[in-house]
Design an enzyme around this catalytic site. Structure first.
Site, PDB file in Angstrom:
ATOM      1  N   TRP A 101       0.830  -1.207   0.000  1.00 56.19           N
ATOM      2  CA  TRP A 101       0.000   0.000   0.000  1.00 56.19           C
ATOM      3  C   TRP A 101       0.862   1.253   0.000  1.00 56.19           C
ATOM      4  O   TRP A 101       0.529   2.236  -0.676  1.00 56.19           O
ATOM      5  CB  TRP A 101      -0.981  -0.021   1.160  1.00 56.19           C
ATOM      6  CG  TRP A 101      -1.967  -1.145   1.058  1.00 56.19           C
ATOM      7  CD1 TRP A 101      -2.155  -2.155   1.950  1.00 56.19           C
ATOM      8  CD2 TRP A 101      -2.901  -1.399  -0.012  1.00 56.19           C
ATOM      9  NE1 TRP A 101      -3.141  -3.009   1.508  1.00 56.19           N
ATOM     10  CE2 TRP A 101      -3.608  -2.569   0.312  1.00 56.19           C
ATOM     11  CE3 TRP A 101      -3.194  -0.743  -1.212  1.00 56.19           C
ATOM     12  CZ2 TRP A 101      -4.595  -3.102  -0.530  1.00 56.19           C
ATOM     13  CZ3 TRP A 101      -4.179  -1.267  -2.032  1.00 56.19           C
ATOM     14  CH2 TRP A 101      -4.868  -2.433  -1.691  1.00 56.19           C
ATOM     15  N   ASP A 171      -1.667   6.485   6.288  1.00 56.29           N
ATOM     16  CA  ASP A 171      -2.774   5.610   5.904  1.00 56.29           C
ATOM     17  C   ASP A 171      -3.027   4.674   7.087  1.00 56.29           C
ATOM     18  O   ASP A 171      -2.175   3.857   7.429  1.00 56.29           O
ATOM     19  CB  ASP A 171      -2.346   4.815   4.656  1.00 56.29           C
ATOM     20  CG  ASP A 171      -3.358   3.754   4.233  1.00 56.29           C
ATOM     21  OD1 ASP A 171      -4.367   3.557   4.931  1.00 56.29           O
ATOM     22  OD2 ASP A 171      -3.111   3.116   3.181  1.00 56.29           O
ATOM     23  N   LYS A 195     -12.051  -1.935   6.552  1.00 58.36           N
ATOM     24  CA  LYS A 195     -11.213  -2.839   7.321  1.00 58.36           C
ATOM     25  C   LYS A 195     -11.731  -2.928   8.759  1.00 58.36           C
ATOM     26  O   LYS A 195     -11.998  -3.999   9.266  1.00 58.36           O
ATOM     27  CB  LYS A 195      -9.745  -2.362   7.317  1.00 58.36           C
ATOM     28  CG  LYS A 195      -9.164  -2.134   5.921  1.00 58.36           C
ATOM     29  CD  LYS A 195      -9.035  -3.410   5.103  1.00 58.36           C
ATOM     30  CE  LYS A 195      -8.908  -3.185   3.612  1.00 58.36           C
ATOM     31  NZ  LYS A 195      -7.728  -2.500   3.157  1.00 58.36           N
TER      32      LYS A 195
HETATM   33  C1  LIG Z   1      -7.177  -2.038   1.930  1.00 64.58           C
HETATM   34  C2  LIG Z   1      -6.151  -1.001   2.061  1.00 64.58           C
HETATM   35  C3  LIG Z   1      -6.002   0.012   1.095  1.00 64.58           C
HETATM   36  C4  LIG Z   1      -6.849   0.079  -0.149  1.00 64.58           C
HETATM   37  O1  LIG Z   1      -8.128   0.451   0.170  1.00 64.58           O
HETATM   38  P1  LIG Z   1      -9.218   0.763  -0.937  1.00 64.58           P
HETATM   39  O2  LIG Z   1     -10.313   1.375  -0.145  1.00 64.58           O
HETATM   40  O3  LIG Z   1      -9.587  -0.548  -1.561  1.00 64.58           O
HETATM   41  O4  LIG Z   1      -8.634   1.680  -1.932  1.00 64.58           O
HETATM   42  C5  LIG Z   1      -5.045   0.970   1.305  1.00 64.58           C
HETATM   43  N1  LIG Z   1      -4.266   0.953   2.408  1.00 64.58           N
HETATM   44  C6  LIG Z   1      -4.378  -0.005   3.336  1.00 64.58           C
HETATM   45  C7  LIG Z   1      -3.492   0.022   4.536  1.00 64.58           C
HETATM   46  C8  LIG Z   1      -5.324  -1.002   3.189  1.00 64.58           C
HETATM   47  O5  LIG Z   1      -5.427  -1.963   4.139  1.00 64.58           O
END
Ligand SMILES: *Cc1c(COP(=O)(O)O)cnc(C)c1O
Length: 360
Positions: A101, A171, A195
């Site tokens: 990511w 993030d 998540k």
């Molecule tokens: C799942 C995830 C993403 C991507 O998320 P989307 O909403 O599908 O774009 C980005 N960063 C992390 C840490 C993730 O777990």
């Protein structure tokens, strides 16, 4: 009704109470005679939903008044572009690469400016967090970027990097609301809610007010400009209304559970049960440096691909779902987010013990 223990990395398990309450309100939300899905986002009822959700999130996280909370669409991945477009004043940013990511975010940012990859754990398949106490932070960097919990690899920063005075952007998709955070340490923190908070389709951005500017990179779409969204209180266009409603219910559930301190204790207890078992198992092995282990995502392997595949299949038959690891790591991964009860982890460990006895 038969529910499984769902160890999916995302979209992931939600609190049963929240799902039940949404089901109860499906046909008639609070006397409106309609579902939240059918409701104008400009209605009184929805205004109350989004205002309450924001207030509860602010209370849970202790978000200071000089930070805005935005409920947006496009998932976490769209923020990979929005962040450089909004924050790259000097056209430079530093990225710490701890997994897929962060790597994707850096690649996207590179379309808009200079990206320095100032640390990485790619040399060992991202199984650890690099030492971030004295990094070569660029004098011109507009921000330092991290992925705080690495969903795929199962690592988490236990200490935030020393950014040498630069803004930290994080993030937090897979550790959102899993433990208390000091929001003032960040310029921006954001995450897709699928998540640990709600259904896919909503992303929450928490951003310090002085970083919300008009002078964004030329060509920045109106929708991706934080100022557009902040000025309109996330209602510039139709927001992901139903998702926000479910997030709001999860915030209420978290408050009822006792808040983020209590969630942290619960999450530590769950993770410890699984890690303690892994550490003494003769069949299964954790794949991550101990000191960097995530409380949310726990990857493990047997070392034998066929045995791993059989484990995943038999676990599914036993009501333990979505334990297959990410394709780049192989093996298994148990995601044990806020809504996974302790009993779920107990059931997993009991199943692993039995599988170990049968297969060693
Ligand atoms: C799942 C995830 C993403 C991507 O998320 P989307 O909403 O599908 O774009 C980005 N960063 C992390 C840490 C993730 O777990």
């Amino acid at each position: 009704m038969s529910r499984v223990y769902n160890f999916s990395a995302g979209p992931a398990v939600l609190p049963e109470e929240v799902l039940q309450s949404a089901a109860d309100e499906m046909m008639d939300y609070n006397g409106t005679g309609m579902s939240v899905m059918e409701m104008s986002h400009r209605s009184k009822a929805f205004e109350e939903i989004i205002t309450t959700a924001e207030a509860d999130l602010r209370e849970l996280m202790g978000i200071p008044d000089n930070y805005k909370v935005l409920f947006l669409q496009g998932g976490a991945s769209q923020q990979f572009a929005a962040i450089p477009m909004n924050l790259m004043k000097n056209g430079v940013a530093d990225y710490i690469i701890t997994g897929q990511w962060a790597k994707k975010a850096a690649a996207e940012a590179e379309k808009y400016g200079k990206v320095n990859r100032i640390a990485s754990s790619e040399d060992k398949t991202y199984s650890y967090i690099p030492d971030c106490s004295d990094l070569p932070v660029d004098d011109d960097a507009d921000y330092v970027y991290i992925c705080e919990n690495n969903t795929i690899y199962g690592t988490k920063y236990k200490q935030l990097p020393n950014t040498k005075g630069k803004i930290l952007v994080a993030d937090v998709s897979s550790c959102f609301l899993s433990e208390p955070v000091d929001v003032t340490k960040y310029g921006v923190l954001y995450g897709g809610v699928q998540k640990n908070i709600g259904p896919a389709g909503t992303v929450i951005v928490i951003i310090r007010e002085d970083l919300i500017r008009d002078d964004v990179l030329p060509g920045t779409p109106t929708m991706l400009k934080y100022k557009t969204q902040a000025d309109a209180k996330s209602l510039y266009n139709t927001p992901p209304a139903y998702g926000i409603y479910i997030c709001g219910k999860v915030f209420k559930w978290l408050k009822k559970m006792g808040g983020l301190e209590v969630m942290k204790e619960r999450n530590e207890k769950k993770a410890q049960l699984l890690y303690d078992y892994l550490d003494q198992s003769k069949l299964f092995k954790g794949t991550v440096a101990k000191e960097d282990r995530s409380l949310m995502n726990v990857p493990f392997v047997t070392g034998d691909k066929d045995l791993d595949a059989r484990f995943v299949k038999e676990a599914k038959e036993a009501g333990l779902e979505n334990l297959k690891g990410h394709r780049t790591v192989g093996g298994m991964r148990a995601s044990i987010y806020n809504a996974m009860p302790y009993e779920g982890v107990e059931a997993l460990v009991a199943f692993m013990k039995k599988f170990e006895e049968e297969n060693l």
